[in-house]
Design a protein around this motif. Structure first.
Motif, PDB file in Angstrom:
ATOM      1  N   THR A   4      -0.729  -1.985   0.447  1.00 24.79           N
ATOM      2  CA  THR A   4      -1.350  -0.860  -0.166  1.00 24.79           C
ATOM      3  C   THR A   4      -2.712  -1.107  -0.466  1.00 24.79           C
ATOM      4  OG1 THR A   4       0.804  -0.366  -1.092  1.00 24.79           O
ATOM      5  CG2 THR A   4      -1.356   0.598  -2.372  1.00 24.79           C
ATOM      6  N   ARG A   9     -10.106   5.560   5.066  1.00 20.85           N
ATOM      7  CA  ARG A   9      -8.942   6.153   5.955  1.00 20.85           C
ATOM      8  C   ARG A   9      -9.499   5.857   7.580  1.00 20.85           C
ATOM      9  NH1 ARG A   9      -6.318  11.328   3.922  1.00 20.85           N
ATOM     10  NH2 ARG A   9      -6.696  11.608   6.083  1.00 20.85           N
ATOM     11  N   THR A  15     -10.006   7.477   0.201  1.00 23.15           N
ATOM     12  CA  THR A  15      -8.660   8.035  -0.638  1.00 23.15           C
ATOM     13  C   THR A  15      -8.384   7.171  -1.749  1.00 23.15           C
ATOM     14  OG1 THR A  15      -6.398   8.587  -0.226  1.00 23.15           O
ATOM     15  CG2 THR A  15      -7.040   6.680   1.015  1.00 23.15           C
ATOM     16  N   SER A  17      -5.341   5.737  -2.837  1.00 23.84           N
ATOM     17  CA  SER A  17      -4.497   4.686  -2.346  1.00 23.84           C
ATOM     18  C   SER A  17      -3.550   5.008  -1.227  1.00 23.84           C
ATOM     19  CB  SER A  17      -3.208   4.724  -3.672  1.00 23.84           C
ATOM     20  OG  SER A  17      -2.661   3.369  -3.378  1.00 23.84           O
ATOM     21  N   THR A  18      -3.450   4.019  -0.531  1.00 20.32           N
ATOM     22  CA  THR A  18      -2.535   4.516   0.957  1.00 20.32           C
ATOM     23  C   THR A  18      -1.519   3.112   1.061  1.00 20.32           C
ATOM     24  OG1 THR A  18      -4.268   3.215   2.086  1.00 20.32           O
ATOM     25  CG2 THR A  18      -4.606   5.500   1.936  1.00 20.32           C
ATOM     26  N   THR A  19      -0.686   3.536   1.814  1.00 22.38           N
ATOM     27  CA  THR A  19       0.392   2.333   2.388  1.00 22.38           C
ATOM     28  C   THR A  19       0.117   2.138   3.692  1.00 22.38           C
ATOM     29  OG1 THR A  19       2.122   3.191   0.928  1.00 22.38           O
ATOM     30  CG2 THR A  19       2.744   1.736   2.897  1.00 22.38           C
ATOM     31  N   THR A  20      -0.214   0.891   4.308  1.00 25.20           N
ATOM     32  CA  THR A  20      -0.766   0.598   5.507  1.00 25.20           C
ATOM     33  C   THR A  20       0.549  -0.317   5.900  1.00 25.20           C
ATOM     34  OG1 THR A  20      -2.919   0.550   4.903  1.00 25.20           O
ATOM     35  CG2 THR A  20      -2.317  -0.388   6.834  1.00 25.20           C
ATOM     36  N   ILE A  29      -1.206   4.253   8.439  1.00 24.20           N
ATOM     37  CA  ILE A  29      -1.764   4.407   7.222  1.00 24.20           C
ATOM     38  C   ILE A  29      -1.050   5.703   6.707  1.00 24.20           C
ATOM     39  CG2 ILE A  29      -3.735   4.929   5.706  1.00 24.20           C
ATOM     40  CD1 ILE A  29      -5.322   3.445   7.759  1.00 24.20           C
ATOM     41  N   ASP A  31      -1.030   8.262   3.153  1.00 21.63           N
ATOM     42  CA  ASP A  31      -1.817   8.396   1.798  1.00 21.63           C
ATOM     43  C   ASP A  31      -0.718   8.592   0.882  1.00 21.63           C
ATOM     44  OD1 ASP A  31      -4.636   8.868   1.014  1.00 21.63           O
ATOM     45  OD2 ASP A  31      -3.236  10.466  -0.094  1.00 21.63           O
ATOM     46  N   ASP A  32      -0.711   8.255  -0.468  1.00 23.02           N
ATOM     47  CA  ASP A  32       0.035   8.677  -1.493  1.00 23.02           C
ATOM     48  C   ASP A  32       0.438  10.061  -1.572  1.00 23.02           C
ATOM     49  OD1 ASP A  32       0.029   5.826  -1.891  1.00 23.02           O
ATOM     50  OD2 ASP A  32      -0.667   5.989  -3.705  1.00 23.02           O
TER      51      ASP A  32
END
Length: 148
Positions: A4, A9, A15, A17-20, A29, A31-32
């Motif tokens: 995270t 991006r 952004t 927060s993101t989960t990669t 990726i 995005d929350d």
């Protein structure tokens, strides 16, 4: 491996927060806000859920809907980690649906959707029921005619 980050991006925008997920084939990726939308869509599909969000959020949502710009993440807050997510939902339940049953069904639907679609383990789904919709009060009032 998932991480995270608060970073740029793929499309060049920044952004929150993101989960990669990085694999040998490339990077994914998420995005929350996407996780919040998935949770919102799943919750809305549960019978007995009238709407998501508190009074203010629903008022702004009605304005957005009128101009054709719905917010599917309304009433949803997510915290996303590397492999897990926690969800907070604010909902309005239809009367006379049993609220505990609706909450349990929403919890299950949101957990299943995030697990299946996003690939994250859901640690908790907290639900705040802030209102009850009474369909009889929503029905349009038909004025009586004076002449019969």
């Amino acid at each position: 491996m998932a991480t995270t980050t608060n970073s740029d991006r793929v499309d060049g925008t920044t952004t929150g927060s993101t989960t990669t997920q990085v694999t040998s084939a490339g990077r994914t990726i998420i995005d929350d806000a996407v996780v919040a939308k998935v949770a919102g869509i799943a919750a809305r599909d549960v019978p007995g859920v009238h709407a998501l969000g508190g009074n203010t959020a629903r008022a702004f949502g009605a304005i957005r809907d009128a101009i054709g710009s719905s917010d599917l993440g309304q009433g949803v807050r997510v915290e996303v980690g590397e492999t897990q997510a926690a969800v907070d939902l604010t909902i309005v339940v239809e009367y006379p649906t049993p609220m505990q049953q609706v909450a349990a069904a929403v919890r299950q639907a949101v957990t299943d959707a995030i697990t299946d679609l996003v690939g994250l383990q859901v640690t908790e789904v907290n639900i705040a029921i802030v209102d009850v919709d009474i369909p009889a009060l929503d029905a349009p009032v038909v004025p009586e005619t004076r002449v019969r």
